[in-house]
Motif scaffolding. Sequence first.
Motif, PDB file in Angstrom:
ATOM      1  N   UNK A  95       4.656   2.933   5.110  1.00 57.92           N
ATOM      2  CA  UNK A  95       4.308   3.305   6.489  1.00 57.92           C
ATOM      3  C   UNK A  95       5.394   2.814   7.448  1.00 57.92           C
ATOM      4  N   UNK A 128      -9.680 -17.700  10.282  1.00 62.83           N
ATOM      5  CA  UNK A 128     -10.111 -17.282  11.615  1.00 62.83           C
ATOM      6  C   UNK A 128     -10.628 -18.542  12.298  1.00 62.83           C
ATOM      7  N   UNK A 186       0.800  -1.226   0.000  1.00 64.24           N
ATOM      8  CA  UNK A 186       0.000   0.000   0.000  1.00 64.24           C
ATOM      9  C   UNK A 186       0.831   1.273   0.000  1.00 64.24           C
ATOM     10  N   UNK A 223      -3.610 -14.281  -3.897  1.00 60.13           N
ATOM     11  CA  UNK A 223      -4.163 -15.406  -3.150  1.00 60.13           C
ATOM     12  C   UNK A 223      -3.122 -16.082  -2.253  1.00 60.13           C
ATOM     13  N   UNK A 255      -5.387 -17.749   5.475  1.00 63.93           N
ATOM     14  CA  UNK A 255      -5.516 -16.889   6.645  1.00 63.93           C
ATOM     15  C   UNK A 255      -6.883 -17.206   7.242  1.00 63.93           C
ATOM     16  N   UNK A 286       2.645 -11.049  13.170  1.00 66.29           N
ATOM     17  CA  UNK A 286       1.730 -11.573  12.146  1.00 66.29           C
ATOM     18  C   UNK A 286       2.446 -12.357  11.048  1.00 66.29           C
ATOM     19  N   UNK A 326      -4.636 -11.526  17.862  1.00 65.35           N
ATOM     20  CA  UNK A 326      -5.528 -12.634  17.519  1.00 65.35           C
ATOM     21  C   UNK A 326      -4.781 -13.676  16.691  1.00 65.35           C
ATOM     22  N   UNK A 358      -4.284 -16.112  13.762  1.00 71.71           N
ATOM     23  CA  UNK A 358      -4.802 -16.383  12.418  1.00 71.71           C
ATOM     24  C   UNK A 358      -4.049 -17.597  11.889  1.00 71.71           C
ATOM     25  N   UNK A 365      -1.813 -11.898  14.763  1.00 70.83           N
ATOM     26  CA  UNK A 365      -2.207 -10.644  14.116  1.00 70.83           C
ATOM     27  C   UNK A 365      -2.639  -9.650  15.183  1.00 70.83           C
ATOM     28  N   UNK A 366      -2.502  -8.372  14.879  1.00 68.72           N
ATOM     29  CA  UNK A 366      -2.927  -7.364  15.848  1.00 68.72           C
ATOM     30  C   UNK A 366      -4.052  -6.528  15.265  1.00 68.72           C
ATOM     31  N   UNK A 367      -4.644  -5.741  16.113  1.00 71.08           N
ATOM     32  CA  UNK A 367      -5.809  -4.959  15.721  1.00 71.08           C
ATOM     33  C   UNK A 367      -5.510  -3.943  14.619  1.00 71.08           C
ATOM     34  N   UNK A 368      -4.293  -3.385  14.617  1.00 70.66           N
ATOM     35  CA  UNK A 368      -3.977  -2.408  13.570  1.00 70.66           C
ATOM     36  C   UNK A 368      -2.896  -2.895  12.617  1.00 70.66           C
ATOM     37  N   UNK A 369      -2.526  -4.151  12.738  1.00 68.73           N
ATOM     38  CA  UNK A 369      -1.561  -4.718  11.816  1.00 68.73           C
ATOM     39  C   UNK A 369      -0.109  -4.450  12.179  1.00 68.73           C
TER      40      UNK A 369
END
Lengths: 259, 362
Positions: free
Chosen positions: B52, B261, B49, B242, B259, B327, B218, B220, B302-306
Amino acid sequence: MKKDVWHIGGHELTSRFFIGTGLFPSPYVQKEAIRESGAEVLTFAIRRINLASTEDDSILQHVEGESFQYLPNTSGASTAEEAVRIARLARASGLSDWIKVEISANERTLLPDPLETLKATEILVKEGFTVLPYTSDDPILCKRLEEAGAAAVMPGAAPIGTGLGILNPYNISLIVEEAKVPIIVDAGLGSVSDVAQAMELGVSGVLMNTPVAKAKDPVGMARAMRLAIEAGRLSYLSGRISKKRYASASSGHEQFIVK
Amino acid sequence: MGGGVVGLSCAFELQKRGHQVTVLEIGRCGGQASGAAAGMLAPYSENVEGPDDFFHLCKESLRLYPAWRNEVRRISGRAFEYTESGSLYIAYHEADRLALEGRRLWQNEHASSGIVLEGDALFRQEPMLSRDVKAALYTPEESHVYAPDYVLALEHACRLIGVQIFEQLGKVTVAEWRNDIVVASQDGQSFTGDRLVVCNGAWAQELEEAFDIRIPVYPIRGQICAYEAEVKPVQHMVFCNQGYLVAKENGTLVCGASEDVAGFDTSVTERGIERLRKWNKQAFPFLAEQEPFHRWAGLRPSTQDGFPLLGPLKQSAGRVVMAAGHYRNGILLSPVTAQVVADYIDGGGSPLSAFAPERFTH
């Protein structure tokens, strides 16, 4: 009270939140955020989907078995021809006959190409698609898209993913005034205040992805956005007061004076 | 706490710098995500993306890797595969060109010499690739390690320089952290120390109560399969939307990863592997004829905000340092994580606020 429902292509909708499935930090967070948003319509880029077996796709498998209306988009297309080709692929795979036309020719701004968007909309409408073009916030252009048979028109607030909010609220309100189909603000929203503002301008719904998916807490933000849509909608229906230059007391003493 | 790649890397770095390190592992070292990983060192393909903070962390770790690899190899005396294969991020639609081009533009400004390949130029690089592939972003800088061997070498290196490793502890709890560090294991052992480095990956959330903060990590599940490949049929790491395929020196072709859940369930499912096989053969038609000989799964944190939770707990006055929630990129991030943690403990640096472990707590 009559339920505040709306329609696109004969499909009744209760939620005014269209949510994008991209950019989420994990499928778990994505799933929870979508649930919390209350969205009935999910949008995603067709090029990111495994069309050969959509039920196995890395994104769609996580929303399998739920009753979402899919709104696949043609993002990545830079001409009408490409967009039409992508739309046909999506329909052929059985995903949906709704299509969000998204045609950008500039990889830095991703701003929609208005001429190609109009062209693609005309072709796809003739082919029986339910077409929702993503376009610039030009009132005349939006009207032209409606006349071409778009089921809803989706002017951008600002370039995709920028979170700049509604750059031209005046245009958005003109578009709403003129429209006979639903207007959905798509792209560029950043915060709940942007969303509430869009709804107060009278649009029928908003489409968002980045402001939810990239929030520190996407699940919390999905809920915040849902509430903003509700608040903005209710405010629009309830009619805001007009702006005045000077104060007028809200505790109005006159009526309390005993005569 | 935690004997995965992150825990072992922190232990290795800290012990080398003169600290006495003890590793507490509830199962066996490298038994979860670390051992299951395909070992891709791919900051560019994993961050599509924009540049960051997470991308910069990944890129820095890739830069540290060659020296880190040499050090782990030298001290452990064990070789492990490290292949500078470069990567191809493939696309099937004309419409992907815009996205690939956009990615190339920003990644070229950040030490990637990536180019978009098409047609003959692409198929010369990767002869067995499906002719349905329209274009690919080729990133020469990306490489991969054979994760199980790398983690074993790390563990071995740790032991050789004096790290004490306790495995099969079943469950460990933080008994004291405000004034002192005391960690207790299920079998009644008690471990003390000056500092506690929390590297327990997908299990980090269990410490919410102990530290009285939100730890939104979380699990995954990632399911992976491997094909036998006599002659190396795939030259690069090949990514698509994919998943990925990567050929290893040991004659296997590793394909990942789902991935899912599924909580802490690490089972391999028929559907999960089938799903991998379906797109594998779209990328490489010769795989239609082949059965994977090996299937496995691991839990990624994995975390809530990646972003990972990387840095000190303020309320512990720096006594507790977290390094969890990597992650999909634990193997890649192991050197930089070890460096950030060790620098902090040695008083030499403060980790980025974007990764602050207490950022989810109000």
